[in-house]
Design a protein around this motif. Sequence first.
Motif, mmCIF file in Angstrom:
data_model
loop_
_atom_site.group_PDB
_atom_site.id
_atom_site.type_symbol
_atom_site.label_atom_id
_atom_site.label_comp_id
_atom_site.label_asym_id
_atom_site.label_seq_id
_atom_site.Cartn_x
_atom_site.Cartn_y
_atom_site.Cartn_z
ATOM 1 N N MET A 1 0.826 -1.207 0.000
ATOM 2 C CA MET A 1 0.000 0.000 0.000
ATOM 3 C C MET A 1 0.856 1.252 0.000
ATOM 4 O O MET A 1 0.525 2.253 -0.637
ATOM 5 N N LEU A 2 1.971 1.203 0.730
ATOM 6 C CA LEU A 2 2.861 2.357 0.753
ATOM 7 C C LEU A 2 3.467 2.604 -0.624
ATOM 8 O O LEU A 2 3.530 3.746 -1.089
ATOM 9 N N ARG A 3 3.865 1.526 -1.287
ATOM 10 C CA ARG A 3 4.457 1.675 -2.619
ATOM 11 C C ARG A 3 3.449 2.264 -3.594
ATOM 12 O O ARG A 3 3.791 3.089 -4.454
ATOM 13 N N ARG A 4 2.189 1.868 -3.478
ATOM 14 C CA ARG A 4 1.162 2.389 -4.366
ATOM 15 C C ARG A 4 0.852 3.852 -4.069
ATOM 16 O O ARG A 4 0.509 4.621 -4.969
ATOM 17 N N ALA A 5 0.973 4.247 -2.796
ATOM 18 C CA ALA A 5 0.644 5.623 -2.412
ATOM 19 C C ALA A 5 1.742 6.606 -2.786
ATOM 20 O O ALA A 5 1.489 7.808 -2.892
ATOM 21 N N LEU A 6 2.965 6.118 -2.993
ATOM 22 C CA LEU A 6 4.070 7.017 -3.330
ATOM 23 C C LEU A 6 3.842 7.648 -4.699
ATOM 24 O O LEU A 6 3.394 6.986 -5.633
ATOM 25 N N PRO A 7 4.158 8.925 -4.843
ATOM 26 C CA PRO A 7 4.005 9.576 -6.152
ATOM 27 C C PRO A 7 5.011 9.028 -7.154
ATOM 28 O O PRO A 7 6.071 8.520 -6.790
ATOM 29 N N ARG B 1 8.388 12.783 -4.156
ATOM 30 C CA ARG B 1 8.792 11.936 -3.042
ATOM 31 C C ARG B 1 9.744 12.686 -2.105
ATOM 32 O O ARG B 1 9.659 12.554 -0.886
ATOM 33 N N ARG B 2 10.630 13.459 -2.679
ATOM 34 C CA ARG B 2 11.556 14.227 -1.841
ATOM 35 C C ARG B 2 10.833 15.315 -1.060
ATOM 36 O O ARG B 2 11.192 15.622 0.084
ATOM 37 N N LEU B 3 9.796 15.882 -1.651
ATOM 38 C CA LEU B 3 9.006 16.868 -0.909
ATOM 39 C C LEU B 3 8.283 16.218 0.270
ATOM 40 O O LEU B 3 8.119 16.842 1.322
ATOM 41 N N LEU B 4 7.846 14.974 0.104
ATOM 42 C CA LEU B 4 7.206 14.267 1.217
ATOM 43 C C LEU B 4 8.195 14.036 2.358
ATOM 44 O O LEU B 4 7.818 14.083 3.533
ATOM 45 N N ILE B 5 9.441 13.794 2.029
ATOM 46 C CA ILE B 5 10.468 13.670 3.072
ATOM 47 C C ILE B 5 10.591 14.987 3.841
ATOM 48 O O ILE B 5 10.724 15.010 5.070
ATOM 49 N N ASP C 1 -3.877 13.530 -11.777
ATOM 50 C CA ASP C 1 -5.139 13.478 -11.049
ATOM 51 C C ASP C 1 -5.421 12.093 -10.488
ATOM 52 O O ASP C 1 -6.010 11.959 -9.416
ATOM 53 N N ASP C 2 -4.986 11.038 -11.176
ATOM 54 C CA ASP C 2 -5.291 9.682 -10.717
ATOM 55 C C ASP C 2 -4.501 9.280 -9.482
ATOM 56 O O ASP C 2 -4.852 8.332 -8.788
ATOM 57 N N GLU C 3 -3.401 9.995 -9.169
ATOM 58 C CA GLU C 3 -2.594 9.669 -7.991
ATOM 59 C C GLU C 3 -2.667 10.751 -6.914
ATOM 60 O O GLU C 3 -2.197 10.539 -5.798
ATOM 61 N N GLY D 1 -3.129 12.011 0.840
ATOM 62 C CA GLY D 1 -3.362 11.190 2.020
ATOM 63 C C GLY D 1 -2.060 10.765 2.674
ATOM 64 O O GLY D 1 -1.918 10.813 3.904
ATOM 65 N N LEU D 2 -1.090 10.353 1.876
ATOM 66 C CA LEU D 2 0.217 9.976 2.411
ATOM 67 C C LEU D 2 0.900 11.171 3.050
ATOM 68 O O LEU D 2 1.537 11.046 4.112
#
Length: 428
Positions: free
Chosen positions: A1-7, A13-17, A130-132, A138-139
């Motif tokens: 689920m985490l892998r699917r939620a990652l952009p 991904r770096r911005l999420l960090i 839009d699909d992600e 949410g992540l």
Amino acid sequence: MLRRALPRRSEARRLLIGTLLSAIGRGLTLPFLFIYFTDVRGLTDTRAGLVIGWYGAVTLALSPLGGTLIDRFGARRVVVPCLVIEAIGTGSLALVDSSASAFAVMTVVAIGSSAIWSGQNTILASLTADDERQRVFGLNFALLNLGIGIGGMTSGAIVDTARPGTFQIIYVLDAVSYLMPALILLTLPGVGHRLVRPRASDEPSSGGYLTVLRDRPFRRLVIFGLILTTCGYAQIEVGFAAYAVRVVEVTPQVVAWALAANTVMIVLAQLLVIRRIEGRSRTGALAVVGAVFAAAWLVLGAGGLVSAENAVFAALCVVACSAIFGFGETMLSPVMPALTNALATDELRGRYNAMSSMIFGISGVIGPVTAGPLLGAANGRVWVATVVGGCLVASLVALSLRRLLSAEQDGRTTTTTPASPAPAPTPA
């Protein structure tokens, strides 16, 4: 689920960090600002409340300007300076020694925070399809709460009101944490620029906030958000804690456990929830959020009814209320920004996100002001009835929004990122 939620894009991904790192710093100081002002720096309760209220008022007043600057100059040129200003202001809290300095420092903090949230949402929306987008938002919320939880547990083991230096340490660490997302943005030179080209002198204006307010679906979404956050989020800081301590008669430690249960629920359930709501109606999910928030307040009200007969059950009601509320947050956090950005145009995306973030600022003023009188009526029963009824009204508003949206905007169709067309052969 985490892998699917990652952009898909590494930049996102770096911005999420960066979100996680800054949230850890925020968690270090979030629960202790009022205690720091009163028990460490000697401000009266009234003066400390005015200082914190002033911060909220300045942030709310500057948020529209932040949205305009984001659209005009690009989110990058707004967010990076705001993060630096926020770091300076947060670090300066360690030096506060009077009411005047507290007002001055909190003004600096408010200037910095006025455009960070809307700017970061704008950048994240520009880096995701839009699909992600719903999964990524949410992540982002789950990482935000995880960081705040880690920071809160860390500072709880450090701070001591008898040692002001312990508070100074966590404010300096918080300041450093705000520089992390700024440094990450600086390493991404192609991220956060203006989304549309500048208009020529003879081109008509986009209309600014007037155009945003004329957007009927978005206007309905704002009404939903104001009702839900006024009867939901805005009550957590004042109404929830006051009702739990004064009516349910639990100790402050139980309230702390309840807030911990809220964080645990969000971190554990967020990935599962965003997987379950994918491809389903966003307005339907928002309606469920209102019902879940109403259920949480009903559970808290039940604790008030049995507090005298069964203290253990009453305490469990307080903890359960906060956990149920957290489950509702796991649906609201991905859907609300995703729907906002589905309605927004690139030219006005900053203003749409700024208007969405202002919902929390406005309700943050209305909620605490109304909670006091309502809690004093009929031993808190009027407050419970009001917030439950308000959350259910918000559900009805969300359901009425569905007919104003297309299936794509409502998330009822799964879109895919179109593949790049193959180059046409060069004619001989």
